[in-house]
Write an enzyme that holds these catalytic residues in place. Structure first.
Site, PDB file in Angstrom:
ATOM      1  N   ASP A   1       0.818  -1.217   0.000  1.00 50.12           N
ATOM      2  CA  ASP A   1       0.000   0.000   0.000  1.00 50.12           C
ATOM      3  C   ASP A   1       0.857   1.274   0.000  1.00 50.12           C
ATOM      4  O   ASP A   1       2.028   1.253   0.379  1.00 50.12           O
ATOM      5  CB  ASP A   1      -0.897   0.026   1.245  1.00 50.12           C
ATOM      6  N   ASP A   2       0.206   2.351  -0.379  1.00 50.28           N
ATOM      7  CA  ASP A   2       0.680   3.728  -0.192  1.00 50.28           C
ATOM      8  C   ASP A   2       1.713   4.214  -1.213  1.00 50.28           C
ATOM      9  O   ASP A   2       2.205   5.333  -1.093  1.00 50.28           O
ATOM     10  CB  ASP A   2       1.233   3.968   1.225  1.00 50.28           C
TER      11      ASP A   2
ATOM     12  N   HIS B   1      -6.245   3.139  -3.916  1.00 55.61           N
ATOM     13  CA  HIS B   1      -6.130   3.396  -2.471  1.00 55.61           C
ATOM     14  C   HIS B   1      -6.487   4.859  -2.174  1.00 55.61           C
ATOM     15  O   HIS B   1      -5.977   5.441  -1.221  1.00 55.61           O
ATOM     16  CB  HIS B   1      -4.700   3.055  -2.037  1.00 55.61           C
TER      17      HIS B   1
ATOM     18  N   HIS C   1      -5.480   9.617   0.654  1.00 53.93           N
ATOM     19  CA  HIS C   1      -5.251   8.731   1.803  1.00 53.93           C
ATOM     20  C   HIS C   1      -5.857   9.299   3.092  1.00 53.93           C
ATOM     21  O   HIS C   1      -5.205   9.394   4.134  1.00 53.93           O
ATOM     22  CB  HIS C   1      -3.750   8.458   1.993  1.00 53.93           C
TER      23      HIS C   1
ATOM     24  N   HIS D   1       3.587  -2.418   3.199  1.00 50.31           N
ATOM     25  CA  HIS D   1       3.618  -1.041   2.689  1.00 50.31           C
ATOM     26  C   HIS D   1       4.867  -0.802   1.841  1.00 50.31           C
ATOM     27  O   HIS D   1       5.897  -1.458   2.039  1.00 50.31           O
ATOM     28  CB  HIS D   1       3.513  -0.047   3.845  1.00 50.31           C
TER      29      HIS D   1
HETATM   30 ZN   LIG Z   1      -2.622   3.109   3.208  1.00 51.73          ZN
END
Ligand SMILES: [Zn+2]
Length: 235
Positions: free
Chosen positions: A53-54, A104, A108, A198
């Site tokens: 993620d991210d 995503h 955020h 992540h």
């Molecule tokens: Zn995230």
């Protein structure tokens, strides 16, 4: 009566000829021998989905892609719009590598604190950006921090995306040791586990080759979320 017997004999002769033709065409055309192939084992081959993620992350995305490529593994990257805006070429690299891209959101934010219009904007604007950069429509959406409500699920679905959470978190954003990340995943993994990691964590990068090696030893294929949903790797 005699006619019936004659019909029966002709029928049997016809069937025998038909069978022979079928068998000969099968043996000449078919070079694949399935006699020892275990279909049950193939169809039940356990799979896990690694998710990052991210990102895209300025440095780590390329490194994650290189580790995955070297190991012949695939994963899913849940990317954030504001990061995509900064590093569109990295998103193109993810797409070109055959890994999957998930939505995503753009900024955020915790979606449960936003109005329906704002939630839609967060999801849609990232989807449009991903499409602009890669030509692809993300199939899955993951709410930041895993925070969602019925509204969020419905808005994502209206947008054509299914919400995908995870079954094991590596807790890597707490910056634990590499050993902790590996043990946490390997002691909890089972068929169809979805593992949350992540893109910007050094320990994750160091744990990744170990995790892939040990997951493979346990017999798991490392696949994208789409492949996990569809029952196994495409190639
Ligand atoms: Zn995230």
């Amino acid at each position: 009566m005699t006619k019936n017997i004659l019909r029966l004999v002709l029928g049997v002769v016809f069937l025998v000829i038909l069978l022979q033709v079928q068998m000969s065409s099968f043996s000449t055309a078919g070079t694949t021998d399935f006699s020892n192939f275990n279909f049950k084992e193939y169809l039940n081959k356990p799979c896990v989905a690694l998710t990052f993620d991210d990102g895209p992350h300025q440095i780590f995305t390329q490194e994650i892609l290189a580790i995955l490529k070297a190991a012949g593994a695939k994963a899913t990257f849940f990317v954030v719009g504001k990061q995509v805006k900064l590093f569109p070429d990295l998103l193109k690299d993810i797409a070109a590598s055959g890994n999957e891209i998930g939505n995503h959101t753009y900024h955020h934010l915790n979606l449960t604190t936003l109005s329906p219009q704002e939630v839609q904007e967060e999801i849609k604007s990232n989807e449009v950006l991903i499409k602009q950069v890669t030509g692809m429509d993300p199939r899955y959406f993951r709410p930041p921090g895993g925070h969602y409500n019925a509204n969020v699920v419905d808005i994502a679905r209206e947008d054509g995306e299914d919400m995908a959470l995870w079954s094991i978190t590596s807790n890597d954003t707490d910056r634990p040791t590499v050993d902790y990340i590996c043990k946490r995943v390997l002691l909890n993994v089972e068929n169809k586990s979805i593992i949350l990691m992540h893109s910007g964590v050094q320990q994750t990068l160091e744990a990744l080759p170990i995790l892939i090696r040990e997951l493979k030893k346990k017999g798991f294929s490392l696949v994208t979320l789409s492949e996990l949903d569809e029952g196994g790797p495409k190639s």
